[in-house]
Motif scaffolding. Structure first.
Motif, PDB file in Angstrom:
ATOM      1  N   GLY A   1       0.804  -1.214   0.000  1.00  0.00           N
ATOM      2  CA  GLY A   1       0.000   0.000   0.000  1.00  0.00           C
ATOM      3  C   GLY A   1       0.839   1.267   0.000  1.00  0.00           C
ATOM      4  N   LYS A   2       2.142   1.137   0.256  1.00  0.00           N
ATOM      5  CA  LYS A   2       3.032   2.302   0.251  1.00  0.00           C
ATOM      6  C   LYS A   2       3.962   2.237  -0.946  1.00  0.00           C
ATOM      7  CE  LYS A   2       3.334   3.283   5.131  1.00  0.00           C
ATOM      8  NZ  LYS A   2       4.082   4.245   5.900  1.00  0.00           N
ATOM      9  N   LYS A   3       4.390   3.410  -1.383  1.00  0.00           N
ATOM     10  CA  LYS A   3       5.457   3.463  -2.380  1.00  0.00           C
ATOM     11  C   LYS A   3       6.750   3.149  -1.638  1.00  0.00           C
ATOM     12  CE  LYS A   3       3.063   7.294  -4.500  1.00  0.00           C
ATOM     13  NZ  LYS A   3       3.088   8.726  -4.796  1.00  0.00           N
ATOM     14  N   VAL A   4       7.621   2.377  -2.272  1.00  0.00           N
ATOM     15  CA  VAL A   4       8.892   2.013  -1.646  1.00  0.00           C
ATOM     16  C   VAL A   4      10.042   2.403  -2.573  1.00  0.00           C
ATOM     17  CG1 VAL A   4      10.311   0.122  -0.759  1.00  0.00           C
ATOM     18  CG2 VAL A   4       7.831   0.079  -0.399  1.00  0.00           C
TER      19      VAL A   4
ATOM     20  N   ASP B   1       3.844   9.651   0.995  1.00  0.00           N
ATOM     21  CA  ASP B   1       3.695   8.310   1.582  1.00  0.00           C
ATOM     22  C   ASP B   1       4.647   7.289   0.953  1.00  0.00           C
ATOM     23  OD1 ASP B   1       2.609   6.688   3.525  1.00  0.00           O
ATOM     24  OD2 ASP B   1       0.987   5.950   2.249  1.00  0.00           O
ATOM     25  N   ALA B   2       5.902   7.709   0.819  1.00  0.00           N
ATOM     26  CA  ALA B   2       6.921   6.806   0.269  1.00  0.00           C
ATOM     27  C   ALA B   2       7.919   6.435   1.365  1.00  0.00           C
ATOM     28  CB  ALA B   2       7.643   7.474  -0.891  1.00  0.00           C
TER      29      ALA B   2
ATOM     30  N   ASP C   1       5.597   0.394  -6.451  1.00  0.00           N
ATOM     31  CA  ASP C   1       4.310   1.001  -6.098  1.00  0.00           C
ATOM     32  C   ASP C   1       3.628   0.222  -4.973  1.00  0.00           C
ATOM     33  OD1 ASP C   1       2.917  -1.190  -7.242  1.00  0.00           O
ATOM     34  OD2 ASP C   1       2.443  -0.103  -9.089  1.00  0.00           O
ATOM     35  N   GLY C   2       2.485   0.719  -4.533  1.00  0.00           N
ATOM     36  CA  GLY C   2       1.767   0.128  -3.401  1.00  0.00           C
ATOM     37  C   GLY C   2       1.278  -1.287  -3.640  1.00  0.00           C
TER      38      GLY C   2
ATOM     39  N   VAL D   1      14.465  10.483  -8.252  1.00  0.00           N
ATOM     40  CA  VAL D   1      13.605   9.434  -7.688  1.00  0.00           C
ATOM     41  C   VAL D   1      12.328  10.064  -7.117  1.00  0.00           C
ATOM     42  CG1 VAL D   1      13.422   7.622  -5.939  1.00  0.00           C
ATOM     43  CG2 VAL D   1      15.565   7.896  -7.234  1.00  0.00           C
ATOM     44  N   LEU D   2      12.474  11.179  -6.430  1.00  0.00           N
ATOM     45  CA  LEU D   2      11.314  11.871  -5.860  1.00  0.00           C
ATOM     46  C   LEU D   2      10.344  12.280  -6.952  1.00  0.00           C
ATOM     47  CD1 LEU D   2       9.829  13.141  -3.467  1.00  0.00           C
ATOM     48  CD2 LEU D   2      11.248  15.176  -3.782  1.00  0.00           C
ATOM     49  N   ALA D   3      10.838  12.841  -8.046  1.00  0.00           N
ATOM     50  CA  ALA D   3       9.976  13.253  -9.158  1.00  0.00           C
ATOM     51  C   ALA D   3       9.206  12.063  -9.710  1.00  0.00           C
ATOM     52  CB  ALA D   3      10.815  13.911 -10.260  1.00  0.00           C
ATOM     53  N   ALA D   4       9.884  10.925  -9.874  1.00  0.00           N
ATOM     54  CA  ALA D   4       9.208   9.718 -10.390  1.00  0.00           C
ATOM     55  C   ALA D   4       8.186   9.199  -9.385  1.00  0.00           C
ATOM     56  CB  ALA D   4      10.249   8.641 -10.705  1.00  0.00           C
ATOM     57  N   ALA D   5       8.507   9.241  -8.094  1.00  0.00           N
ATOM     58  CA  ALA D   5       7.600   8.748  -7.059  1.00  0.00           C
ATOM     59  C   ALA D   5       6.330   9.590  -6.990  1.00  0.00           C
ATOM     60  CB  ALA D   5       8.304   8.731  -5.705  1.00  0.00           C
ATOM     61  N   ARG D   6       6.466  10.879  -7.274  1.00  0.00           N
ATOM     62  CA  ARG D   6       5.275  11.760  -7.250  1.00  0.00           C
ATOM     63  C   ARG D   6       4.296  11.395  -8.357  1.00  0.00           C
ATOM     64  NH1 ARG D   6       8.718  17.011  -5.838  1.00  0.00           N
ATOM     65  NH2 ARG D   6       8.053  17.246  -3.667  1.00  0.00           N
ATOM     66  N   GLU D   7       4.787  10.747  -9.411  1.00  0.00           N
ATOM     67  CA  GLU D   7       3.944  10.423 -10.568  1.00  0.00           C
ATOM     68  C   GLU D   7       3.148   9.130 -10.406  1.00  0.00           C
ATOM     69  OE1 GLU D   7       6.240  10.611 -14.156  1.00  0.00           O
ATOM     70  OE2 GLU D   7       7.000  12.613 -13.675  1.00  0.00           O
ATOM     71  N   ILE D   8       3.442   8.360  -9.359  1.00  0.00           N
ATOM     72  CA  ILE D   8       2.694   7.086  -9.209  1.00  0.00           C
ATOM     73  C   ILE D   8       1.751   7.144  -8.016  1.00  0.00           C
ATOM     74  CG2 ILE D   8       4.411   5.663 -10.350  1.00  0.00           C
ATOM     75  CD1 ILE D   8       5.238   4.628  -7.569  1.00  0.00           C
TER      76      ILE D   8
END
Length: 153
Positions: free
Chosen positions: A28-31, A62-63, A125-126, A146-153
């Protein structure tokens, strides 16, 4: 070798502070699973500090960030305390997780071949699916990428 679109290989590793971490436990969390060669070496320290400095932004989406090396958990405790790292450091002393993610590779330094961890990051992803992979990471700017990519999912 784990790649984009694959179900991320599960893991259960010892961590700093005497704990354990598993991918199943983070459902359920981005890792952000980042592999690095060794605690308290120049490149690894810069990378860890970059993730540390970006931690408020990662927390805001929430990563979870998990750093992985072969160092024992006790060594992770010292590294974490020295640089005030606010995320989990996991110990893969037997290289099992490194092998499943394809980052345990032959390296070459000054003509000497040896096995070691290739600096790499996996964004999961979650649902446990690998969304991005960065291999042979160059540290400057990496945490922001990595942060930019994580914001997109």
């Amino acid at each position: 070798m784990a790649d984009v679109g694959d179900k991320a290989p599960d893991f259960n590793m010892a961590t700093d502070g005497g704990g354990t971490v598993s991918l199943a436990g983070l459902k359920g969390k981005k890792v952000v699973l980042y592999f690095y060669p060794k605690d308290d070496t120049p490149g690894c320290t810069k990378e860890a500090c970059a993730f540390r400095d970006a931690m408020p932004d990662f927390s805001g989406i929430d990563a979870e960030i998990i750093g992985v090396s072969k160092d024992p958990a006790a060594k992770h405790d010292k590294f974490k305390a020295k640089y005030d790292l606010p995320f989990t450091l996991a110990s893969d002393e037997d290289s099992d997780v490194c092998e499943r993610y394809g980052v345990w590779v032959e390296k070459n330094m000054y003509g000497k071949k040896y096995m070691g961890i290739e600096r790499a990051t996996f964004l999961i992803d979650g649902d446990g699916k690998i969304r991005n992979v960065w291999r042979k990471v160059k540290v400057p700017g990496h945490a922001d990428e990595v942060l930019a990519a994580a914001r997109e999912i």
